[in-house]
Design a protein around this motif. Structure first.
Motif, PDB file in Angstrom:
ATOM      1  N   PRO A 134       0.793  -1.232   0.000  1.00  0.00           N
ATOM      2  CA  PRO A 134       0.000   0.000   0.000  1.00  0.00           C
ATOM      3  C   PRO A 134       0.824   1.279   0.000  1.00  0.00           C
ATOM      4  CG  PRO A 134      -0.054  -1.026   2.162  1.00  0.00           C
ATOM      5  CD  PRO A 134       0.638  -1.992   1.246  1.00  0.00           C
ATOM      6  N   SER A 135       2.063   1.228   0.515  1.00  0.00           N
ATOM      7  CA  SER A 135       2.901   2.428   0.552  1.00  0.00           C
ATOM      8  C   SER A 135       3.328   2.809  -0.861  1.00  0.00           C
ATOM      9  CB  SER A 135       4.136   2.180   1.424  1.00  0.00           C
ATOM     10  OG  SER A 135       5.089   3.212   1.246  1.00  0.00           O
ATOM     11  N   GLU A 136       2.943   4.006  -1.273  1.00  0.00           N
ATOM     12  CA  GLU A 136       3.189   4.430  -2.650  1.00  0.00           C
ATOM     13  C   GLU A 136       4.670   4.464  -2.993  1.00  0.00           C
ATOM     14  OE1 GLU A 136       1.834   8.145  -5.568  1.00  0.00           O
ATOM     15  OE2 GLU A 136       0.959   7.922  -3.573  1.00  0.00           O
ATOM     16  N   GLU A 137       5.491   5.026  -2.091  1.00  0.00           N
ATOM     17  CA  GLU A 137       6.919   5.154  -2.401  1.00  0.00           C
ATOM     18  C   GLU A 137       7.603   3.789  -2.471  1.00  0.00           C
ATOM     19  OE1 GLU A 137       9.128   7.348   0.585  1.00  0.00           O
ATOM     20  OE2 GLU A 137       7.746   6.732   2.167  1.00  0.00           O
ATOM     21  N   HIS A 138       7.208   2.852  -1.604  1.00  0.00           N
ATOM     22  CA  HIS A 138       7.806   1.517  -1.638  1.00  0.00           C
ATOM     23  C   HIS A 138       7.335   0.735  -2.869  1.00  0.00           C
ATOM     24  CE1 HIS A 138       8.738   2.529   2.516  1.00  0.00           C
ATOM     25  NE2 HIS A 138       9.610   1.553   2.508  1.00  0.00           N
ATOM     26  N   ARG A 139       6.078   0.895  -3.214  1.00  0.00           N
ATOM     27  CA  ARG A 139       5.543   0.210  -4.399  1.00  0.00           C
ATOM     28  C   ARG A 139       6.249   0.690  -5.663  1.00  0.00           C
ATOM     29  NH1 ARG A 139       0.735   1.452  -3.467  1.00  0.00           N
ATOM     30  NH2 ARG A 139       0.347   3.053  -5.033  1.00  0.00           N
ATOM     31  N   GLU A 140       6.423   1.987  -5.790  1.00  0.00           N
ATOM     32  CA  GLU A 140       7.093   2.545  -6.971  1.00  0.00           C
ATOM     33  C   GLU A 140       8.556   2.114  -7.033  1.00  0.00           C
ATOM     34  OE1 GLU A 140       6.471   6.745  -6.749  1.00  0.00           O
ATOM     35  OE2 GLU A 140       4.371   6.619  -7.420  1.00  0.00           O
ATOM     36  N   PHE A 141       9.205   2.034  -5.869  1.00  0.00           N
ATOM     37  CA  PHE A 141      10.600   1.582  -5.822  1.00  0.00           C
ATOM     38  C   PHE A 141      10.715   0.154  -6.356  1.00  0.00           C
ATOM     39  CE2 PHE A 141      14.192  -0.466  -3.714  1.00  0.00           C
ATOM     40  CZ  PHE A 141      15.214   0.459  -3.919  1.00  0.00           C
ATOM     41  N   SER A 142       9.798  -0.727  -5.923  1.00  0.00           N
ATOM     42  CA  SER A 142       9.800  -2.134  -6.368  1.00  0.00           C
ATOM     43  C   SER A 142       9.490  -2.245  -7.857  1.00  0.00           C
ATOM     44  CB  SER A 142       8.781  -2.950  -5.574  1.00  0.00           C
ATOM     45  OG  SER A 142       9.091  -2.958  -4.213  1.00  0.00           O
ATOM     46  N   GLU A 143       8.546  -1.436  -8.309  1.00  0.00           N
ATOM     47  CA  GLU A 143       8.153  -1.494  -9.725  1.00  0.00           C
ATOM     48  C   GLU A 143       9.297  -1.074 -10.637  1.00  0.00           C
ATOM     49  OE1 GLU A 143       3.317  -0.801  -9.299  1.00  0.00           O
ATOM     50  OE2 GLU A 143       4.662   0.924  -9.495  1.00  0.00           O
ATOM     51  N   LYS A 144      10.130  -0.153 -10.161  1.00  0.00           N
ATOM     52  CA  LYS A 144      11.299   0.261 -10.955  1.00  0.00           C
ATOM     53  C   LYS A 144      12.315  -0.868 -11.081  1.00  0.00           C
ATOM     54  CE  LYS A 144      10.935   5.215  -9.992  1.00  0.00           C
ATOM     55  NZ  LYS A 144      11.457   6.349  -9.204  1.00  0.00           N
TER      56      LYS A 144
END
Length: 298
Positions: A134-144
């Motif tokens: 759910p954490s936006e910054e962690h999700r975006e980090f993983s997606e990168k």
């Protein structure tokens, strides 16, 4: 004279309406009116007043990073690349024996996937991996890093051979609904591996250290589990399960708490053998600091 205070409120786990006694009257990150109560029926310790689901969801989407920057400075919350490396080095050696023994072949969903360090490890082991974060910054980090990460559990209709879930249950306001959703992600005979802190660890139960209680009983750990309350929860499901014991923090951490009343490691050289034996002693005496639940969906 019995000075114990009681508060009449329904338990968020077992729904008992019996009066609850105060377990601790300080909440790290909370305000002076918040406290932790204990339910005698199911042995859960929970925050009071109990937060609404909307408050919790908003926190994890928008405020979790800033909260943890204040709480866990050593985990480099300002630099997710450093945090990725720190957590990978700390947690994978502890988790690997359980993963090697209990994971089934096939795909895996890491619910609460954080920076994706577990997904990277599992991908290298040959699993097809997905995450929920759910954490936006962690999700975006993983997606990168190339991982497929969903915002919520119900954003995917994929069925998995395995679901792993680390240090999320204590944050969840409706644990029965949450476990039901985790099991819903699994195929028949699928495997759930879950870790959760033990409320009755050495520093809290045996040492009864106020400085530790003031720190460890934090605002976002809305439910704090013992072996009894975990059993109460998992007995509600048609699954086969067992609860194993683990110890993450060893003698150097406990000495620092007992001497300096704060987290971290004492600047004193201790042999690995001594620390290993100390951790084993804690586990053998039910003073371990976390549990591993291994469950199989029928």
């Amino acid at each position: 004279i019995n000075c114990t205070m009681y508060i009449k409120i329904n338990c968020p786990l077992c729904k008992s309406s019996e009066k609850k006694s105060i377990f601790h009257n300080v909440v790290w990150g909370g305000n002076k009116d918040e406290k932790f109560l204990i339910c005698k029926k199911c042995d859960i310790v929970f925050i009071y007043p109990f937060p609404k689901n909307k408050q919790i969801n908003d926190f994890y989407q928008h405020h979790y990073g800033s909260y943890m920057k204040e709480r866990s400075k050593e985990q480099e919350w300002d630099d997710l690349s450093k945090q990725f490396k720190i957590l990978k080095k700390r947690d994978i050696p502890l988790r690997s024996p359980f993963l090697k023994k209990y994971l089934k072949k096939g795909n895996i969903c890491d619910v609460g996937s954080s920076t994706g360090f577990m997904m990277e490890h599992l991908k290298k082991k040959g699993f097809k991996v997905f995450g929920v974060e759910p954490s936006e910054e962690h999700r975006e980090f993983s997606e990168k890093k190339g991982f497929k990460v969903f915002k919520k559990i119900d954003d995917t209709n994929i069925k998995f051979d395995n679901v792993v879930n680390y240090y999320v249950l204590e944050h969840v306001h409706n644990p029965i609904f949450f476990i039901k959703n985790l099991l819903g992600l699994l195929k028949k005979n699928g495997r759930l591996i879950l870790e959760v802190p033990n409320r009755n660890d050495f520093l809290l139960k045996q040492a009864n250290l106020k400085s530790y209680k003031d720190f460890i009983l934090q605002k976002m750990h809305v439910m704090n589990y013992s072996a009894l309350s975990l059993k109460f929860l998992f007995d509600k499901f048609n699954i086969e399960y067992k609860i194993l014991k683990g110890e993450k923090y060893s003698l150097d951490n406990h000495m620092n708490w007992l001497i300096n009343n704060k987290p971290g490691k004492i600047d004193f050289k201790l042999s690995n053998e001594l620390k290993k034996n100390y951790s084993k002693m804690l586990i053998d005496n039910d003073l371990n600091d976390y549990f591993i639940v291994i469950a199989t969906k029928k």
